[in-house]
Each structure stands twice: as C-alpha cells, then as structure tokens.
Scaffold this motif. Structure first.
Motif, short mmCIF file in Angstrom:
data_model
loop_
_atom_site.label_atom_id
_atom_site.label_comp_id
_atom_site.label_asym_id
_atom_site.label_seq_id
_atom_site.Cartn_x
_atom_site.Cartn_y
_atom_site.Cartn_z
N SER A 72 7.13 -45.86 99.67
CA SER A 72 8.10 -46.94 99.57
C SER A 72 8.83 -47.04 100.91
O SER A 72 8.59 -46.25 101.83
N GLU A 177 10.04 -55.91 90.75
CA GLU A 177 11.38 -55.93 91.34
C GLU A 177 11.86 -54.53 91.70
O GLU A 177 12.73 -54.37 92.54
N TRP A 179 9.58 -52.01 92.52
CA TRP A 179 8.62 -51.45 93.47
C TRP A 179 8.86 -52.07 94.85
O TRP A 179 8.75 -53.27 95.03
N GLN A 180 9.19 -51.22 95.81
CA GLN A 180 9.49 -51.66 97.17
C GLN A 180 8.52 -50.98 98.15
O GLN A 180 8.86 -49.98 98.79
N GLY A 191 9.83 -54.21 104.77
CA GLY A 191 9.92 -54.08 103.33
C GLY A 191 9.81 -55.46 102.71
O GLY A 191 9.57 -56.45 103.39
N LEU A 192 10.00 -55.52 101.40
CA LEU A 192 9.97 -56.80 100.70
C LEU A 192 11.36 -57.40 100.62
O LEU A 192 12.35 -56.67 100.49
#
Length: 224
Positions: A72, A177, A179-180, A191-192
């Motif tokens: 992550s 939402e 899971w990054q 990142g997202l």
C-alpha cells in the motif's frame, strides 16, 4: 479548448501499474525480493513482464513458484529501499551501467518480514496488505527491442488484511475505498485519489454477484 495531440516517441513507453513485490527462492534456498510494476490480472491468472537478466526471472523459471505481494502507500519507503538492487552476482552489465548494486538480504535491507506461504516455497511479505501465492503456468520471450519475458502465473492462495474486506457472507470482497495500492507511473510513486465518477460497470449484475459472494469461482490448479 483541448490541447492538440502530437506524434511522440518517448525514451520509454511505460505508463505503470500497481507495484508488486515479487518474492522467489534463490538456488541456495534463500529468499529474493524485487519490486516491479508491469503486471495485470485476469481472474486468478496474473501476467508479469520481467527483464530477462533479472534474478527473479531466473528463480521463477527454475522453481516455477513465487509470491506476489501488493504494497500500500504506507509501504513506499520499504519499496524504495529496494530500488536499484539486484540479487544477481555479478551484477549484469546493463544493470551495472544503470547504477544497480548486488544485495542478497533484500528483506532485511527493505525492513520487511518474510512469512511462510501455504502452497509455495517463496515467502510472503507480512507488511503488505495483499499477498498472493502463485505457480508458473507459462512463459515466453517478450518484446522486439527489449530483453524480457512474459510470465503467466496462476494464483493458488490469496491473503488479504481483514481491514480491507467488507461483506458478511462466506466470500467477502475487497472494498476499493479502503484499498490504497502503491502506484508507479513513469518510475515515480503515486497513490489513489478519491472516486471521480460513479461506474456503470460496478452496478452490473456480475458485480452484484461478486459483492454477495456468489460469483463464479476459479478452478484451482494443483501445486506440483
């Protein structure tokens, strides 16, 4: 007004994907760990693109096994400590020219913890929230102007941190939402952001089955 498009030939045509830490077993039984970001999944199969002179490539062809660990954004410092390190000794000339150095103790150097897998010899990375054990299904040389291999890996076991899961059924799914994943794009870490638009695909009947834990399940290939 939209900016005009122009014909371009960049030095590298590589847009990037989520980072994968691939663990494999060296010839002496020790563990190798390498970051990469040329991977995609179709069902319970994963396609990996790896350099032909990679230690991971050598190990994967020899053993037919690996563990695919998805870090992550919280794991970025550990991933970065593995940059420009190789388990190959001596360092291949091409990597040496790009500033690579040999390092056998990859887990220790990254500050990560190796834990046993259930179906393969390659260890998993404890700190990664998603861990997949896999066996090699097929591989072949890939690329006209690059020395690389395309590997097809069958996932034999999936481990997911419970904080990422939602659903009360026997087959909970990963909440996008929560899971990054760590993303690499043109060799830089990202990142997202938040969801940008509702998805019609996410509202399909198939995805409703998936969320309810009643979607079709893959046939598991025995580990040899």
């Amino acid at each position: 007004m939209n900016a005009p498009h122009i014909v371009s030939e960049p030095a590298i045509l590589y847009f990037g994907t989520p980072v994968v830490l691939i663990s494999s077993v060296n010839q002496d039984g020790s563990a190798n760990l390498a970051p990469m970001s040329s991977a995609f999944w179709l069902g319970w199969r994963c396609v990996l693109g790896l350099s032909a002179v990679s230690k991971t490539t050598e190990n994967l062809i020899r053993t037919g096994q690996c563990a695919l660990n998805l870090p992550s954004v919280d794991n970025v410092a550990a991933v970065n400590r593995l940059a420009r390190l190789t388990g190959s000794d001596p360092v291949p000339p091409g990597k040496l020219a790009r500033g690579y150095a040999h390092e056998k103790a990859k887990f220790e150097t990254a500050g990560l913890t190796a834990v046993p897998s259930l179906t393969v010899a390659a260890p998993r990375v404890l700190e990664c929230p998603v861990q997949m054990e896999g066996v090699l299904y097929d591989c072949h040389p890939f690329g006209k102007n690059v020395s690389a291999y395309a590997f097809e890996v069958h996932i034999t076991r999936l481990h997911v941190h419970e904080a990422l899961l939602e659903g009360d059924g026997s087959k909970p799914h990963i909440d996008p939402e929560r899971w990054q994943p760590l993303i690499m794009s043109f060799c830089r870490f990202f990142g997202l952001g938040g969801e940008v638009h509702p998805s019609r695909l996410a509202q399909s009947d198939f995805m409703k089955f998936v969320r309810q834990g009643t979607g079709p399940q893959p046939a598991m290939k025995p580990v040899s």
